[in-house]
Design a protein around this motif. Structure first.
Motif, PDB file in Angstrom:
ATOM      1  N   ILE A   1      51.808  40.883  41.090  1.00  0.00           N
ATOM      2  CA  ILE A   1      50.980  41.865  41.602  1.00  0.00           C
ATOM      3  C   ILE A   1      49.855  41.312  42.491  1.00  0.00           C
ATOM      4  N   PRO A   2      49.792  41.409  43.698  1.00  0.00           N
ATOM      5  CA  PRO A   2      48.815  40.742  44.509  1.00  0.00           C
ATOM      6  C   PRO A   2      47.316  41.269  44.077  1.00  0.00           C
ATOM      7  N   CYS A   3      46.259  40.180  44.230  1.00  0.00           N
ATOM      8  CA  CYS A   3      44.992  40.827  43.912  1.00  0.00           C
ATOM      9  C   CYS A   3      43.948  39.913  44.590  1.00  0.00           C
ATOM     10  N   ARG A   4      42.857  40.063  44.663  1.00  0.00           N
ATOM     11  CA  ARG A   4      41.917  39.189  45.164  1.00  0.00           C
ATOM     12  C   ARG A   4      40.724  39.042  43.891  1.00  0.00           C
ATOM     13  N   ARG A   5      40.093  38.028  44.184  1.00  0.00           N
ATOM     14  CA  ARG A   5      39.035  37.709  43.133  1.00  0.00           C
ATOM     15  C   ARG A   5      37.735  37.794  43.944  1.00  0.00           C
ATOM     16  N   ASN A   6      36.703  38.358  43.232  1.00  0.00           N
ATOM     17  CA  ASN A   6      35.481  38.188  43.525  1.00  0.00           C
ATOM     18  C   ASN A   6      34.518  37.602  42.376  1.00  0.00           C
ATOM     19  N   GLY A   7      34.373  36.456  42.358  1.00  0.00           N
ATOM     20  CA  GLY A   7      33.734  35.641  41.640  1.00  0.00           C
ATOM     21  C   GLY A   7      34.742  35.630  40.209  1.00  0.00           C
ATOM     22  N   LYS A   8      34.245  36.065  39.215  1.00  0.00           N
ATOM     23  CA  LYS A   8      35.120  36.135  37.942  1.00  0.00           C
ATOM     24  C   LYS A   8      35.886  37.420  38.099  1.00  0.00           C
ATOM     25  N   LYS A   9      35.688  38.302  38.807  1.00  0.00           N
ATOM     26  CA  LYS A   9      36.223  39.892  38.799  1.00  0.00           C
ATOM     27  C   LYS A   9      37.508  40.011  39.420  1.00  0.00           C
ATOM     28  N   TYR A  10      38.454  40.465  39.036  1.00  0.00           N
ATOM     29  CA  TYR A  10      39.733  41.011  39.820  1.00  0.00           C
ATOM     30  C   TYR A  10      39.454  42.116  40.568  1.00  0.00           C
ATOM     31  N   ILE A  11      40.235  42.270  41.632  1.00  0.00           N
ATOM     32  CA  ILE A  11      40.169  43.635  42.399  1.00  0.00           C
ATOM     33  C   ILE A  11      41.551  43.702  42.832  1.00  0.00           C
ATOM     34  N   ILE A  12      42.238  44.626  42.431  1.00  0.00           N
ATOM     35  CA  ILE A  12      43.581  44.996  42.544  1.00  0.00           C
ATOM     36  C   ILE A  12      43.723  46.276  43.459  1.00  0.00           C
ATOM     37  N   ALA A  13      44.654  46.511  44.409  1.00  0.00           N
ATOM     38  CA  ALA A  13      44.739  47.378  45.309  1.00  0.00           C
ATOM     39  C   ALA A  13      45.809  48.367  44.611  1.00  0.00           C
ATOM     40  N   LYS A  14      45.652  49.575  44.563  1.00  0.00           N
ATOM     41  CA  LYS A  14      46.418  50.538  43.768  1.00  0.00           C
ATOM     42  C   LYS A  14      47.885  50.759  44.324  1.00  0.00           C
ATOM     43  N   ILE A  15      47.887  50.323  45.659  1.00  0.00           N
ATOM     44  CA  ILE A  15      49.302  50.393  46.271  1.00  0.00           C
ATOM     45  C   ILE A  15      50.017  49.224  45.834  1.00  0.00           C
ATOM     46  N   HIS A  16      49.610  48.178  45.403  1.00  0.00           N
ATOM     47  CA  HIS A  16      50.421  46.878  44.881  1.00  0.00           C
ATOM     48  C   HIS A  16      50.900  47.455  43.678  1.00  0.00           C
TER      49      HIS A  16
END
Length: 102
Positions: free
Chosen positions: A74-89
């Protein structure tokens, strides 16, 4: 030649200069169903979710959720220690894993 085109078809027009080639009918069906699923699934969640929301959406434990994100399933991005995941993924993951398990 004055055919009505649905909003889904307009969104998924692949005959333009960007794509260049037509897609298979089965792939087009999957894309349309993904768009419809996106509009209907997880309405109460924002378009980008954090790690806890992601876990709640799929009912996963912490370790399995981290494994999915770290492996890239599941592709995601990281902002520091936090994960951000797009709902479409997340929705695509559910659709394509359901197809594999059948």
């Amino acid at each position: 030649m004055n055919e009505k085109i649905s909003s889904d078809q307009r969104r998924l027009n692949t005959d333009g200069p960007i794509y260049g080639t037509k897609i298979k009918e089965s792939d087009e069906f999957m894309m349309l169903s993904t768009v419809r699923m996106y509009q209907q699934m997880f309405k109460e969640y924002p378009d980008a979710v954090n790690f806890e929301q992601f876990r709640n959406m799929l009912g996963l434990g912490k370790n399995r959720a981290y494994d999915l994100l770290r492996s890239g399933e599941i592709p995601c991005r990281r902002n520091g220690k936090k994960y951000i995941i797009a709902k479409i993924h997340i929705i695509e993951f559910l659709i394509f894993n359901e197809k594999k398990s059948c």
